[in-house]
Design a protein around this motif. Structure first.
Motif, short mmCIF file in Angstrom:
data_model
loop_
_atom_site.label_atom_id
_atom_site.label_comp_id
_atom_site.label_asym_id
_atom_site.label_seq_id
_atom_site.Cartn_x
_atom_site.Cartn_y
_atom_site.Cartn_z
N GLY A 51 -49.92 55.01 -71.75
CA GLY A 51 -50.98 55.17 -72.72
C GLY A 51 -50.50 54.78 -74.11
N LYS A 52 -51.23 55.20 -75.12
CA LYS A 52 -50.91 54.82 -76.50
C LYS A 52 -49.88 55.77 -77.10
CE LYS A 52 -55.38 52.60 -77.31
NZ LYS A 52 -56.61 52.53 -78.16
N VAL A 53 -48.68 55.68 -76.57
CA VAL A 53 -47.56 56.48 -77.07
C VAL A 53 -46.79 55.65 -78.09
CG1 VAL A 53 -45.42 57.68 -76.48
CG2 VAL A 53 -47.38 57.74 -74.90
N PRO A 54 -46.59 56.14 -79.31
CA PRO A 54 -45.83 55.39 -80.32
C PRO A 54 -44.43 55.03 -79.83
CG PRO A 54 -46.91 57.29 -81.30
CD PRO A 54 -47.05 57.44 -79.81
N GLU A 55 -43.96 53.85 -80.22
CA GLU A 55 -42.64 53.39 -79.78
C GLU A 55 -41.52 54.34 -80.23
OE1 GLU A 55 -41.72 49.37 -80.61
OE2 GLU A 55 -43.60 48.58 -79.82
N ASP A 56 -41.63 54.86 -81.45
CA ASP A 56 -40.57 55.72 -81.95
C ASP A 56 -40.53 57.08 -81.25
OD1 ASP A 56 -42.89 56.71 -83.02
OD2 ASP A 56 -42.18 56.81 -85.09
N ALA A 57 -41.57 57.39 -80.47
CA ALA A 57 -41.59 58.66 -79.73
C ALA A 57 -40.50 58.69 -78.66
CB ALA A 57 -42.95 58.89 -79.11
N VAL A 72 -47.00 60.74 -71.98
CA VAL A 72 -48.31 60.21 -71.62
C VAL A 72 -49.35 60.61 -72.67
CG1 VAL A 72 -50.15 60.17 -69.88
CG2 VAL A 72 -47.76 60.43 -69.17
N MET A 73 -50.18 59.65 -73.08
CA MET A 73 -51.32 59.93 -73.94
C MET A 73 -52.59 59.68 -73.13
SD MET A 73 -50.81 61.14 -76.97
CE MET A 73 -52.36 60.78 -77.77
N SER A 74 -53.45 60.69 -73.04
CA SER A 74 -54.68 60.56 -72.29
C SER A 74 -55.63 59.59 -72.98
CB SER A 74 -55.35 61.93 -72.17
OG SER A 74 -56.67 61.80 -71.65
N PRO A 75 -56.36 58.78 -72.19
CA PRO A 75 -57.34 57.86 -72.78
C PRO A 75 -58.63 58.57 -73.19
CG PRO A 75 -57.35 57.65 -70.40
CD PRO A 75 -56.23 58.60 -70.74
N PRO A 86 -60.78 60.55 -75.45
CA PRO A 86 -60.75 60.94 -76.87
C PRO A 86 -61.20 62.38 -77.10
CG PRO A 86 -62.65 59.55 -76.42
CD PRO A 86 -61.82 59.54 -75.17
N ALA A 87 -61.87 62.97 -76.12
CA ALA A 87 -62.35 64.34 -76.27
C ALA A 87 -61.34 65.39 -75.80
CB ALA A 87 -63.66 64.52 -75.52
N ALA A 88 -60.24 64.95 -75.22
CA ALA A 88 -59.25 65.89 -74.70
C ALA A 88 -58.63 66.68 -75.85
CB ALA A 88 -58.16 65.15 -73.93
N PRO A 89 -58.61 68.02 -75.78
CA PRO A 89 -58.04 68.82 -76.87
C PRO A 89 -56.53 68.70 -76.97
CG PRO A 89 -58.65 70.23 -75.03
CD PRO A 89 -59.18 68.85 -74.71
N ARG A 90 -55.87 68.41 -75.85
CA ARG A 90 -54.41 68.24 -75.84
C ARG A 90 -54.09 66.97 -75.06
NH1 ARG A 90 -51.89 73.39 -73.32
NH2 ARG A 90 -53.44 72.87 -71.75
N PRO A 91 -54.28 65.82 -75.68
CA PRO A 91 -54.14 64.56 -74.94
C PRO A 91 -52.70 64.13 -74.65
CG PRO A 91 -54.60 64.13 -77.24
CD PRO A 91 -54.70 65.61 -77.07
#
Length: 265
Positions: free
Chosen positions: A16-22, A49-52, A54-59
């Motif tokens: 998912g959209k996880v920043p590279e520096d993470a 993992v980043m959930s796709p 957008p409404a997830a409270p803890r993505p």
């Protein structure tokens, strides 16, 4: 951990959209727990993992698997951001390593009556779980997509409860060494509950954990019937005897909304 032992490189997988520096941040935070391990850490893997949704409270979800000299230590947490998830993962791993340190010290001494593992020492729920949320997949879209088959560990309920906590599971399927029965242990009523494929009278040996035992045998079901039972009861998992093999199985809801099945090899 012995300072002469070379620490392993922490492998990081991003989804998912996880920043590279993470990834570097996760390596730093997870590597920092190695010195708290009672034995050398031989392997470490982290999944971010980043959930796709957008409404997830803890993505954000962070999961780690460590090999501590042959023992698997696992932790998984969810949070609003990846950074917070990694921080929570670090704290949860410290808790897991502290538990196995005290456990191993007790095994060298007077386990399970040593003060290091006194009554209720492994009580479930003493720490915030921060578990990931289950994806609300519509029932008609759910599939049985994961089938785990492995040799069940033969151990006591005390040992099974400890393994369940260290692995960060909500239940554990194992072979009860006292009865030889396929069994499952899980948190319940400020302690633990044991269910067996066919309940056997127990010898009443001392326990390091508060334990109750279900008197009911596991229902005999097919995988399809187990799914129907799971949906009818609204539970997260169901323990049953396979209609063909007679062995204890567990069908469970995966975090992605599908079903998983655990069977003895």
């Amino acid at each position: 951990m012995d300072g002469a032992t070379t620490a392993p490189e922490v492998t990081v997988e991003r989804r998912g959209k996880v920043p590279e520096d993470a990834a570097d941040y996760a390596r730093t935070k997870v590597s920092a727990v190695f010195r708290h391990a009672p034995e050398p850490v031989l392997f470490a893997r982290v999944k971010l993992v980043m959930s796709p949704d957008p409404a997830a409270p803890r993505p954000a979800t962070a999961q780690a698997n460590l090999d501590v000299n042959g023992r698997l230590v696992r932790a998984q947490v969810a949070a609003p951001t990846i950074t917070e998830a990694v921080d929570r993962l670090h704290d949860r791993l410290l808790n897991r390593l502290d538990r196995i340190s005290r456990h191993w010290e007790a095994r060298r001494g007077a386990y399970p009556t040593s003060p290091a593992t006194g009554p209720h020492e492994w009580r479930h729920g003493a720490e915030p779980t921060h578990r990931p949320d289950y994806y609300p997949r519509p029932p008609e879209e759910r599939e049985l997509i994961r089938h785990k088959s492995f040799t069940l560990t033969a151990e006591t309920p005390d040992e099974a409860a400890f393994d369940m906590e260290v692995l960060d599971y909500g239940f554990l399927l194992f072979t009860d060494i006292e009865s030889g029965e396929d069994s499952v242990i899980y948190p319940a009523d400020h302690g633990y509950r044991l269910a067996q494929a066919t309940p056997r009278e127990r010898a009443g040996s001392p326990r390091a954990i508060p334990l109750t035992v279900s008197p009911r045998p596991a229902p005999e079901l097919t995988a399809g019937e187990a799914i129907e039972h799971l949906e009818a009861t609204g539970r997260r998992w169901v323990f049953f005897r396979d209609a063909e093999t007679g062995r204890g199985n567990v069908l469970y809801h995966r975090y992605d909304g599908h079903y998983g099945l655990i069977v003895p090899a």
